[in-house]
Design a protein around this motif. Structure first.
Motif, PDB file in Angstrom:
ATOM      1  N   ALA A  90      -5.949 -12.690   9.957  1.00 37.65           N
ATOM      2  CA  ALA A  90      -4.784 -12.813   9.069  1.00 37.65           C
ATOM      3  C   ALA A  90      -3.938 -11.538   9.049  1.00 37.65           C
ATOM      4  O   ALA A  90      -2.914 -11.495   8.361  1.00 37.65           O
ATOM      5  N   TYR A  91      -4.355 -10.533   9.803  1.00 35.95           N
ATOM      6  CA  TYR A  91      -3.690  -9.229   9.727  1.00 35.95           C
ATOM      7  C   TYR A  91      -2.188  -9.290  10.022  1.00 35.95           C
ATOM      8  O   TYR A  91      -1.379  -8.674   9.302  1.00 35.95           O
ATOM      9  N   LEU A  92      -1.795  -9.977  11.073  1.00 35.45           N
ATOM     10  CA  LEU A  92      -0.380 -10.011  11.441  1.00 35.45           C
ATOM     11  C   LEU A  92       0.479 -10.594  10.325  1.00 35.45           C
ATOM     12  O   LEU A  92       1.503 -10.032   9.944  1.00 35.45           O
ATOM     13  N   GLU A  93       0.030 -11.711   9.794  1.00 30.82           N
ATOM     14  CA  GLU A  93       0.779 -12.367   8.710  1.00 30.82           C
ATOM     15  C   GLU A  93       0.816 -11.489   7.466  1.00 30.82           C
ATOM     16  O   GLU A  93       1.845 -11.379   6.787  1.00 30.82           O
ATOM     17  N   GLN A  94      -0.301 -10.836   7.155  1.00 28.31           N
ATOM     18  CA  GLN A  94      -0.361  -9.998   5.965  1.00 28.31           C
ATOM     19  C   GLN A  94       0.507  -8.756   6.112  1.00 28.31           C
ATOM     20  O   GLN A  94       1.183  -8.338   5.160  1.00 28.31           O
ATOM     21  N   ALA A  95       0.516  -8.157   7.297  1.00 26.72           N
ATOM     22  CA  ALA A  95       1.379  -6.998   7.522  1.00 26.72           C
ATOM     23  C   ALA A  95       2.846  -7.378   7.365  1.00 26.72           C
ATOM     24  O   ALA A  95       3.653  -6.604   6.825  1.00 26.72           O
ATOM     25  N   ARG A  96       3.202  -8.580   7.796  1.00 29.45           N
ATOM     26  CA  ARG A  96       4.580  -9.051   7.649  1.00 29.45           C
ATOM     27  C   ARG A  96       4.954  -9.191   6.168  1.00 29.45           C
ATOM     28  O   ARG A  96       6.085  -8.886   5.765  1.00 29.45           O
ATOM     29  N   ALA A  97       3.989  -9.612   5.347  1.00 37.87           N
ATOM     30  CA  ALA A  97       4.258  -9.761   3.912  1.00 37.87           C
ATOM     31  C   ALA A  97       4.561  -8.410   3.269  1.00 37.87           C
ATOM     32  O   ALA A  97       5.430  -8.313   2.391  1.00 37.87           O
ATOM     33  N   PHE A  98       3.862  -7.371   3.687  1.00 31.22           N
ATOM     34  CA  PHE A  98       4.177  -6.024   3.196  1.00 31.22           C
ATOM     35  C   PHE A  98       5.633  -5.694   3.517  1.00 31.22           C
ATOM     36  O   PHE A  98       6.399  -5.272   2.646  1.00 31.22           O
ATOM     37  N   ARG A  99       5.992  -5.845   4.781  1.00 32.78           N
ATOM     38  CA  ARG A  99       7.332  -5.464   5.237  1.00 32.78           C
ATOM     39  C   ARG A  99       8.406  -6.294   4.531  1.00 32.78           C
ATOM     40  O   ARG A  99       9.478  -5.775   4.179  1.00 32.78           O
ATOM     41  N   ASP A 100       8.130  -7.567   4.323  1.00 29.90           N
ATOM     42  CA  ASP A 100       9.113  -8.436   3.667  1.00 29.90           C
ATOM     43  C   ASP A 100       9.401  -7.995   2.242  1.00 29.90           C
ATOM     44  O   ASP A 100      10.449  -8.343   1.684  1.00 29.90           O
ATOM     45  N   ASN A 101       8.469  -7.255   1.648  1.00 27.45           N
ATOM     46  CA  ASN A 101       8.678  -6.748   0.285  1.00 27.45           C
ATOM     47  C   ASN A 101       9.106  -5.285   0.266  1.00 27.45           C
ATOM     48  O   ASN A 101       9.066  -4.636  -0.779  1.00 27.45           O
ATOM     49  N   GLY A 102       9.531  -4.782   1.429  1.00 30.13           N
ATOM     50  CA  GLY A 102      10.032  -3.410   1.508  1.00 30.13           C
ATOM     51  C   GLY A 102       8.955  -2.355   1.497  1.00 30.13           C
ATOM     52  O   GLY A 102       9.231  -1.180   1.236  1.00 30.13           O
ATOM     53  N   ILE A 103       7.693  -2.749   1.787  1.00 27.94           N
ATOM     54  CA  ILE A 103       6.560  -1.825   1.706  1.00 27.94           C
ATOM     55  C   ILE A 103       6.047  -1.529   3.111  1.00 27.94           C
ATOM     56  O   ILE A 103       5.557  -2.422   3.809  1.00 27.94           O
ATOM     57  N   GLY A 104       6.168  -0.294   3.537  1.00 26.08           N
ATOM     58  CA  GLY A 104       5.636   0.115   4.823  1.00 26.08           C
ATOM     59  C   GLY A 104       4.131   0.333   4.734  1.00 26.08           C
ATOM     60  O   GLY A 104       3.553   0.403   3.647  1.00 26.08           O
ATOM     61  N   ILE A 105       3.492   0.458   5.899  1.00 25.67           N
ATOM     62  CA  ILE A 105       2.034   0.586   5.960  1.00 25.67           C
ATOM     63  C   ILE A 105       1.634   1.837   6.722  1.00 25.67           C
ATOM     64  O   ILE A 105       2.119   2.073   7.837  1.00 25.67           O
ATOM     65  N   LEU A 106       0.777   2.632   6.106  1.00 21.48           N
ATOM     66  CA  LEU A 106       0.019   3.663   6.810  1.00 21.48           C
ATOM     67  C   LEU A 106      -1.374   3.077   7.000  1.00 21.48           C
ATOM     68  O   LEU A 106      -2.167   3.000   6.064  1.00 21.48           O
ATOM     69  N   GLY A 107      -1.651   2.583   8.200  1.00 24.63           N
ATOM     70  CA  GLY A 107      -2.896   1.887   8.447  1.00 24.63           C
ATOM     71  C   GLY A 107      -4.019   2.823   8.847  1.00 24.63           C
ATOM     72  O   GLY A 107      -3.791   3.942   9.304  1.00 24.63           O
ATOM     73  N   SER A 108      -5.249   2.337   8.672  1.00 23.58           N
ATOM     74  CA  SER A 108      -6.433   3.092   9.081  1.00 23.58           C
ATOM     75  C   SER A 108      -7.343   2.179   9.899  1.00 23.58           C
ATOM     76  O   SER A 108      -7.591   1.030   9.508  1.00 23.58           O
ATOM     77  N   PHE A 109      -7.828   2.708  11.039  1.00 28.79           N
ATOM     78  CA  PHE A 109      -8.735   1.970  11.912  1.00 28.79           C
ATOM     79  C   PHE A 109      -9.902   2.886  12.254  1.00 28.79           C
ATOM     80  O   PHE A 109      -9.718   3.925  12.896  1.00 28.79           O
TER      81      PHE A 109
END
Length: 429
Positions: free
Chosen positions: A285-304
């Motif tokens: 679900a990561y791709l869809e969830q990352a898109r939801a962040f962006r759609d709300n104006g929220i960028g992501i600093l991800g950790s792997f």
């Protein structure tokens, strides 16, 4: 009486020491606030200024994460040689108090807010104890308002850091937060947070919430975000990836001014996620969830996290491609690090797989254990390749040069990480 608060410098050539943008230790500002008014309090952060080992002080208090511990012990030895009392707290000393006591006069284990006034009183009457442990967890309504004036003229990028909650309801194998703050999630009264935000707004409109999981209590988070709407802050914090499953809460965060979140993806392998205890993550679900962040104006600093038992040399390129496809604005790629106090350290010790206890290399950029699916050299090389590839100009263009309000933060962050990674590589030779 004179108190010197010290944040030791990072070892040379480490990513976090090479970053040009620096943030202050909020915990030291809170300790300053808990110090009696008749004490003169000063701060030295070796990451932004040199430390005067001949400073005229009565008491030195050091906080350190694990890779900073060797430098903390050097500092302690220098002051002790002059007859100055030294105390130490923070994650490393809390997890290894006996080790720390070989270098300092007293150790604060866990949250220092409750015990600090008692420690100061004991010091003033010449009865400093070797170990101070809070008998209970701090009621967040009693959290002192940080004395941020100790940050003045230090050259920090941002001093508007604030904490609203402590603890995390989860217990990921590699994380030391639960061992320090506990699994009980505690919230600070919203009205207190708003009052402190009004103070911060006098400096600038940017803020960073240092909470490990700002949205763990939905009702609390909604109340806070609703109250912040209209304050015109631009802020960042931490949230799990399944934050995206709550459209109302995410929309409220965006409307309250959130422009970025630190998000722990940790792995693209679902079995690895289950093994590490990352129970809320669904890799598919990561791709869809990352898109939801962006759609709300929220960028992501991800950790792997790299080097889990299911990882092989084949994991590195898919992570890069996923980040570019999901347009992850920024990311860190820590090598699995068996920090003292974590479940992963206990497991790797039992399996005889820890290869080094040189704390300077516990910086998330060095391999300190025997991996299962690749050699240590392959893990190190994959880590280095992923960092340099992610922060290449071509990858940066694919991920961040699109019209999005978070670019104002993440574009400079990318260039900052790129420069730091290049300096780190040069240090390695």
């Amino acid at each position: 009486m004179k108190l010197l608060l010290v944040s030791p410098g990072w070892p040379k050539g480490r990513l976090w020491g090479e970053l040009g943008f620096k943030f202050p230790s909020l915990s030291l500002a809170v300790i300053a606030a808990a110090t009696p008014a008749h004490w003169h309090v000063a701060l030295c952060d070796e990451n932004v200024e040199p430390l005067d080992l001949a400073a005229d002080v009565n008491l030195v208090a050091i906080t350190a994460m694990t890779p900073q511990a060797p430098r903390a012990y050097e500092i302690a030895a220098a002051f002790r040689a002059r007859g100055v009392s030294v105390v130490m707290g923070g994650f490393h000393a809390s997890n290894l108090p006996d080790e720390a006591l070989n270098h300092v006069h007293a150790v604060v284990v866990g949250e220092g807010d409750l015990v600090w006034p008692r420690l100061i009183a004991d010091f003033e009457r010449g009865a400093l104890q070797p170990v101070y442990r809070p008998g209970a967890m701090l009621d967040m309504a009693d959290l002192p308002v940080a004395r941020r004036e100790i940050f003045d003229r230090k050259g920090y990028l941002l001093t508007n850091t604030i904490q609203t909650t402590r603890g995390c309801p989860f217990d990921c194998e590699f994380c030391s937060v639960t061992a320090f703050y506990g699994r009980k999630y505690r919230e600070r009264p919203v009205e207190q947070v708003l009052a402190e935000l009004e103070i911060l707004r006098k400096n600038n409109s940017f803020a960073f919430f240092v909470d490990d999981n700002l949205v763990a209590n939905r009702r609390y988070a909604l109340s806070l975000f609703s109250a912040m709407r209209g304050m015109r802050f631009k802020w960042l914090s931490h949230a799990p990836i399944d934050f995206a499953k709550d459209p109302e809460l995410m929309r409220a965060a965006g409307e309250a001014g959130c422009i970025g979140m630190f998000v722990g993806f940790e792995s693209l392998n679902q079995e690895a996620l289950v093994a590490m205890g990352k129970v809320t993550n669904r890799a598919d679900a990561y791709l869809e969830q990352a898109r939801a962040f962006r759609d709300n104006g929220i960028g992501i600093l991800g950790s792997f996290v790299l080097g889990c038992d299911g990882d092989t040399p084949a994991v590195f390129e898919p992570i890069l491609r996923f980040c570019e496809a999901a347009r992850i604005e920024a990311a860190i790629f820590p090598i699995l690090t068996p920090y003292p106090g974590t479940q992963v350290r206990k497991r790797l010790e039992e399996e005889g797989r820890i290869t080094s206890n040189d704390w300077r290399d516990y910086d998330m950029g060095h391999v300190n254990f025997i991996p299962r699916g690749m050699t240590a050299a392959e893990l190190q090389a994959g880590h280095d390749w992923l960092n340099s590839s992610f922060y290449s100009f071509s990858s940066m263009y694919r991920r961040i040069f699109k019209l999005h309000r978070s670019v104002q933060v993440f574009a400079p962050m990318n260039f900052g990480f790129r420069s730091a990674i290049r300096r780190t590589a040069k240090f390695k030779g």
